[in-house]
Write a protein that holds these residues in place. Sequence first.
Motif, PDB file in Angstrom:
ATOM      1  N   SER A 292     103.281 -59.973 -21.603  1.00 43.41           N
ATOM      2  CA  SER A 292     103.274 -58.299 -21.457  1.00 43.41           C
ATOM      3  C   SER A 292     103.391 -58.732 -23.200  1.00 43.41           C
ATOM      4  O   SER A 292     102.598 -57.588 -23.623  1.00 43.41           O
ATOM      5  CB  SER A 292     104.676 -57.888 -20.726  1.00 43.41           C
ATOM      6  OG  SER A 292     105.991 -58.043 -22.088  1.00 43.41           O
ATOM      7  N   GLN A 334      95.390 -46.028 -21.282  1.00 43.13           N
ATOM      8  CA  GLN A 334      95.529 -46.232 -19.406  1.00 43.13           C
ATOM      9  C   GLN A 334      94.590 -46.632 -18.758  1.00 43.13           C
ATOM     10  O   GLN A 334      94.376 -47.526 -18.161  1.00 43.13           O
ATOM     11  CB  GLN A 334      96.926 -45.216 -19.308  1.00 43.13           C
ATOM     12  CG  GLN A 334      98.171 -45.192 -19.491  1.00 43.13           C
ATOM     13  CD  GLN A 334      98.865 -44.047 -19.195  1.00 43.13           C
ATOM     14  OE1 GLN A 334      98.255 -43.086 -18.568  1.00 43.13           O
ATOM     15  NE2 GLN A 334      99.990 -44.149 -19.546  1.00 43.13           N
ATOM     16  N   ALA A 349     103.052 -49.491 -13.439  1.00 43.50           N
ATOM     17  CA  ALA A 349     104.211 -49.827 -14.961  1.00 43.50           C
ATOM     18  C   ALA A 349     103.901 -48.455 -15.339  1.00 43.50           C
ATOM     19  O   ALA A 349     105.152 -48.669 -16.541  1.00 43.50           O
ATOM     20  CB  ALA A 349     103.310 -51.355 -15.604  1.00 43.50           C
ATOM     21  N   ASP A 350     103.150 -47.841 -15.308  1.00 42.80           N
ATOM     22  CA  ASP A 350     103.353 -46.533 -16.212  1.00 42.80           C
ATOM     23  C   ASP A 350     104.470 -45.602 -15.972  1.00 42.80           C
ATOM     24  O   ASP A 350     104.936 -45.295 -16.732  1.00 42.80           O
ATOM     25  CB  ASP A 350     102.108 -46.263 -16.622  1.00 42.80           C
ATOM     26  CG  ASP A 350     100.615 -46.376 -16.996  1.00 42.80           C
ATOM     27  OD1 ASP A 350     101.528 -48.040 -18.543  1.00 42.80           O
ATOM     28  OD2 ASP A 350      99.856 -46.307 -17.158  1.00 42.80           O
ATOM     29  N   ARG A 352     107.192 -46.417 -13.979  1.00 41.98           N
ATOM     30  CA  ARG A 352     108.204 -47.149 -14.232  1.00 41.98           C
ATOM     31  C   ARG A 352     108.490 -46.278 -15.181  1.00 41.98           C
ATOM     32  O   ARG A 352     109.634 -46.680 -16.212  1.00 41.98           O
ATOM     33  CB  ARG A 352     108.055 -49.111 -14.447  1.00 41.98           C
ATOM     34  CG  ARG A 352     108.511 -49.118 -12.305  1.00 41.98           C
ATOM     35  CD  ARG A 352     107.631 -50.465 -13.265  1.00 41.98           C
ATOM     36  NE  ARG A 352     109.414 -51.030 -12.775  1.00 41.98           N
ATOM     37  CZ  ARG A 352     109.658 -52.828 -13.092  1.00 41.98           C
ATOM     38  NH1 ARG A 352     108.872 -53.244 -12.420  1.00 41.98           N
ATOM     39  NH2 ARG A 352     110.861 -52.827 -13.140  1.00 41.98           N
ATOM     40  N   THR A 353     107.526 -46.688 -16.387  1.00 47.55           N
ATOM     41  CA  THR A 353     108.183 -46.597 -17.881  1.00 47.55           C
ATOM     42  C   THR A 353     108.459 -45.113 -18.694  1.00 47.55           C
ATOM     43  O   THR A 353     108.879 -44.787 -19.156  1.00 47.55           O
ATOM     44  CB  THR A 353     106.827 -46.918 -18.915  1.00 47.55           C
ATOM     45  OG1 THR A 353     106.173 -48.615 -18.700  1.00 47.55           O
ATOM     46  CG2 THR A 353     106.704 -47.048 -21.124  1.00 47.55           C
ATOM     47  N   SER A 356     111.292 -44.406 -16.684  1.00 54.00           N
ATOM     48  CA  SER A 356     112.841 -44.803 -17.663  1.00 54.00           C
ATOM     49  C   SER A 356     112.681 -44.578 -19.227  1.00 54.00           C
ATOM     50  O   SER A 356     113.914 -44.775 -19.891  1.00 54.00           O
ATOM     51  CB  SER A 356     112.339 -47.107 -17.479  1.00 54.00           C
ATOM     52  OG  SER A 356     111.645 -47.097 -18.311  1.00 54.00           O
ATOM     53  N   HIS A 357     111.705 -44.357 -19.805  1.00 56.23           N
ATOM     54  CA  HIS A 357     111.835 -43.500 -21.636  1.00 56.23           C
ATOM     55  C   HIS A 357     111.622 -41.875 -21.459  1.00 56.23           C
ATOM     56  O   HIS A 357     112.701 -41.274 -21.988  1.00 56.23           O
ATOM     57  CB  HIS A 357     110.381 -43.866 -21.795  1.00 56.23           C
ATOM     58  CG  HIS A 357     110.855 -45.279 -22.538  1.00 56.23           C
ATOM     59  ND1 HIS A 357     110.403 -46.399 -21.607  1.00 56.23           N
ATOM     60  CD2 HIS A 357     111.632 -46.431 -23.418  1.00 56.23           C
ATOM     61  CE1 HIS A 357     111.135 -47.375 -22.247  1.00 56.23           C
ATOM     62  NE2 HIS A 357     111.942 -47.618 -23.166  1.00 56.23           N
ATOM     63  N   GLN A 358     110.667 -41.537 -20.836  1.00 54.34           N
ATOM     64  CA  GLN A 358     110.756 -39.915 -21.029  1.00 54.34           C
ATOM     65  C   GLN A 358     111.937 -39.229 -19.215  1.00 54.34           C
ATOM     66  O   GLN A 358     111.964 -38.903 -20.324  1.00 54.34           O
ATOM     67  CB  GLN A 358     109.153 -39.811 -19.986  1.00 54.34           C
ATOM     68  CG  GLN A 358     108.744 -38.664 -20.858  1.00 54.34           C
ATOM     69  CD  GLN A 358     109.314 -37.248 -19.608  1.00 54.34           C
ATOM     70  OE1 GLN A 358     109.341 -37.791 -18.719  1.00 54.34           O
ATOM     71  NE2 GLN A 358     109.945 -35.502 -20.438  1.00 54.34           N
ATOM     72  N   ALA A 384     108.555 -40.246 -26.025  1.00 57.32           N
ATOM     73  CA  ALA A 384     108.032 -40.671 -24.445  1.00 57.32           C
ATOM     74  C   ALA A 384     107.575 -39.249 -23.703  1.00 57.32           C
ATOM     75  O   ALA A 384     106.584 -39.074 -23.011  1.00 57.32           O
ATOM     76  CB  ALA A 384     108.964 -41.137 -23.707  1.00 57.32           C
ATOM     77  N   GLU A 388     104.331 -40.179 -23.339  1.00 58.37           N
ATOM     78  CA  GLU A 388     104.674 -40.120 -21.596  1.00 58.37           C
ATOM     79  C   GLU A 388     103.820 -39.148 -21.256  1.00 58.37           C
ATOM     80  O   GLU A 388     102.625 -38.956 -20.542  1.00 58.37           O
ATOM     81  CB  GLU A 388     104.735 -41.152 -21.156  1.00 58.37           C
ATOM     82  CG  GLU A 388     105.587 -41.788 -22.418  1.00 58.37           C
ATOM     83  CD  GLU A 388     103.989 -43.546 -23.067  1.00 58.37           C
ATOM     84  OE1 GLU A 388     103.235 -43.168 -21.798  1.00 58.37           O
ATOM     85  OE2 GLU A 388     104.148 -43.542 -24.438  1.00 58.37           O
ATOM     86  N   ASP A 632     118.332 -46.734 -14.341  1.00 64.12           N
ATOM     87  CA  ASP A 632     117.263 -46.532 -13.250  1.00 64.12           C
ATOM     88  C   ASP A 632     118.451 -46.235 -12.342  1.00 64.12           C
ATOM     89  O   ASP A 632     118.818 -44.537 -11.945  1.00 64.12           O
ATOM     90  CB  ASP A 632     115.946 -46.932 -12.420  1.00 64.12           C
ATOM     91  CG  ASP A 632     115.285 -47.516 -13.349  1.00 64.12           C
ATOM     92  OD1 ASP A 632     114.350 -46.910 -14.362  1.00 64.12           O
ATOM     93  OD2 ASP A 632     115.078 -48.693 -13.106  1.00 64.12           O
TER      94      ASP A 632
END
Length: 882
Positions: A292, A334, A349-350, A352-353, A356-358, A384, A388, A632
């Motif tokens: 990662s 991306q 993956a994006d 999930r980010t 979890s963040h935005q 985010a 994002e 989550d």
Amino acid sequence: MRLETVEPVRLADYRPSDYAIDTVDLAVAFHEAETTVTATLALRRRDGTPPGAALLLDGDDITLGSVAIDGKVLPPETYTAAPEGLILQSPPADPFRLTLVTVLDPAANTKLMGLYRSNGVWCTQCEADGFRRITYFLDRPDVLSVYTLRMEADRAAAPVLLGNGNRVEAGDLPDGRHFAVWHDPWPKPAYLFALVAGDLAAKRDTFVTASGRTVELGIYVEHGNEGRIDYAMDALKRSMRWDEEAYGREYDLDVFNIVAVSDFNMGAMENKGLNIFNDKYVLADPDVATDSDYAGIEGVIAHEYFHNWTGNRITCRDWFQLCLKEGLTVFRDQEFTSDMRSRPVKRIADVRTLRSHQFPEDGGPLAHPVRPDAYKEINNFYTATVYEKGAEIVRMLKTLIGDDAFRRGMDLYFDRHDGDAATVEDFVACFAEASARPLDDFMLWYRQAGTPVVEIAETYDADARTYRLAFRQTVPPTPGQPRKAPMVIPVRFGLVGSNGADMTYQAAEGAEVRDDVIVLTEARHEVVFHGVAERPVPSLFRGFSAPVKPQLQSAPSDLTFLMRHDSDSFNRWQAASSLAMTMLVAGAEAVRGGATPRIDPGFLDALDETVANPSLDPAFRALMLAVPGENDIAREIGENVDPDAIATAHRTLRAAIGARMETTLAHVVSDASAAGDGPFRPDAAGAGRRALVNAALDLLSATGRIEVLEAVERRFDSATNMTDRVAALSILVHRHAPGAAAALDRFHARYGHVPLVVDKWLAVQATAPDTGTLDRVKALTTHPSFSFRNPNRTRALVGSFANLNPTQFARPDGAGFGFVADTVILLDEKNPQVAARIVTSFRSWRSYEPRRRALAEAALHRIAAKPGLSRDVGDIVERTLA
Ligand code: TRP
Ligand code: ZN
């Protein structure tokens, strides 16, 4: 609270500056004790500015030496100088040259904004408003100037002198000193200015552009790290090629340099021709970097490089337009990674980010539009949401108008706005024009905060052979936006038939339906498909085609069907994730009621089948094994959250997966060891294989069997790369293996001298889900390997604890909140930007059960009450409590 008195900056108040600065000449003289900066600004009244209009320049903590106009030193009564600004009451009506001498102490600059010293290296960080800490200036992105920089320093202390653009002169000076002059022909805002002076090692290479120009590339690192540059250099060259191929964008200077520094507030910075990086996003070799880490390096190198067009050649008119460069550049990086690696895996993956963040940001007190309309501290808006969700908007635009129109729109944007300080409206207008679709309604994505909820109901009429999808969207209220209008939502979809293939239909009505996309524009739509041969299983929001929360009460059998058959990999993963989430939410509820969580055997069967399927990409199978995390689940529950009950439900599901899938997981592990490691390659294929094995071991260890832990400990010692080693260490520590403490010691003995690896050691300990963790974290703050002066160390220890250890951060006695609050108060004195980031871990405080909620609130009030609190932390705390 003190901050109520800070007036916000508002988008509605934008107006151009009275003066322009056409050129900037900087002479910077570095000495051990102090640095002097002589700045000569060529100032000119803009059209419409009355002659003699006062000139107000921004400053921050400036110590002024002298001021001169056209070479004549000004008497003090003709100007007002303070650390935070300079006012010239009646400047000349004609263009004039203003010369400012300022004196700086970079070593004392712990904010890491402006000119500072990192491990002996002088470097700068000027975005968003750091340039005003170097000299007085019109420090705003719509003031574009041509910069020439002359640096001089002791040759032994700073053999390397780097600036923006091309080096035009260099030479020796008396007393062991030397100088270099850098000139950047491209007009740019001050936030893109940079310099570096120090004793650094370098790796050089060249890149030949599509039109045949040779660019000299250099990556500079602290001595001792020269063996860890190759991957970053390779990523840089691949990024340069990709931007030519995907967007027709060539590099535009003779030199491109990257410098890695160890003290850095964020990831990296796109300064023109001289990117400065957090060394975490440059340095890698298999012994110290995980897969990662490699992926992060590739993505961030690309991101900063892509800014050369989206951010630098076309910059932002004001900071409200931040997403114009950040959302677009994230979208571009991306896409680059999707092309370099696996598109579905990258998308999962994006997403999930994003979730979890935005999503927590958008659903909490810090929610703001992708283009905010007011801010008190701009550094708190590098979020985010801007990055994002900003990227998701660009992706939706592409889905909405199609690939070809999107590319034409980008071409038009580059062509029309090259050299401009542009707005979001300018950007979107290019796509409206290129696609001939008006996009006024789409603009709402930039203005309206909050994650839309899309409820969906389905009915099939076998006699009429019609299939109906009823959509209803609502956008929740967010701070300052109580009522919302419906958004334009592209729903990429398929109707999956019983044979697993997408079904055809004769016609669709009720909304714009194009190819495989339904476009929702109203609060409600009923879409009717005619000529549908059997009841389909709907696969909606394929590829996560819009950043919304879809709600469809699917039968579990529909979801296991999609897990097995959907042609869209993202939705295969999503189906598993949705099923797991339903069980986890119910499980947490059960635990609170004193019952045991129930696990759906159909889910376990479908998961087992997927993970055992050798024709699927190992990286994808690894993602299938990653059930939703505790944060989550908490977000899904939304209120009255008990992190301990969630942790129990989470643990129970993972143990059930480990037990039911033991044969498959053991095969995954043994197949990999039979195949052998081979030479380490940090590519997607190798990373995917390692991710699958480590996910399998993690789930096997969730059953608590001692043989598994023993095998993991052997793996820890025999690992040939950091990915496997740190994965093993994390299992040992988090599962309280007998050998955990000794493994931590062995790890530190081997890597204690490599700061970026120390971060992994700190994070593994900070995320251990047991009651002893807080004391351990406190003890680690005084460990010789730790320092609050370094943002990476601070984030690895305190950031990981606050964000990734939900049960210990939210301990029922409030001690976790208390510790984080104490840290913030302490850190605020040194580095407000990093402190403000850490406070955001309190953003979901209102969703806790009452006891924890009160404790979190008290911790926030304690921070708010600190005298002399920074604007950065004050702004976050104020909004969090509002
Ligand atoms: N513009 C940078 C990027 O996204 C990030 C950035 C903004 C930054 N402000 C910063 C980096 C302050 C370090 C410090 O690529
Ligand atoms: Zn960026």
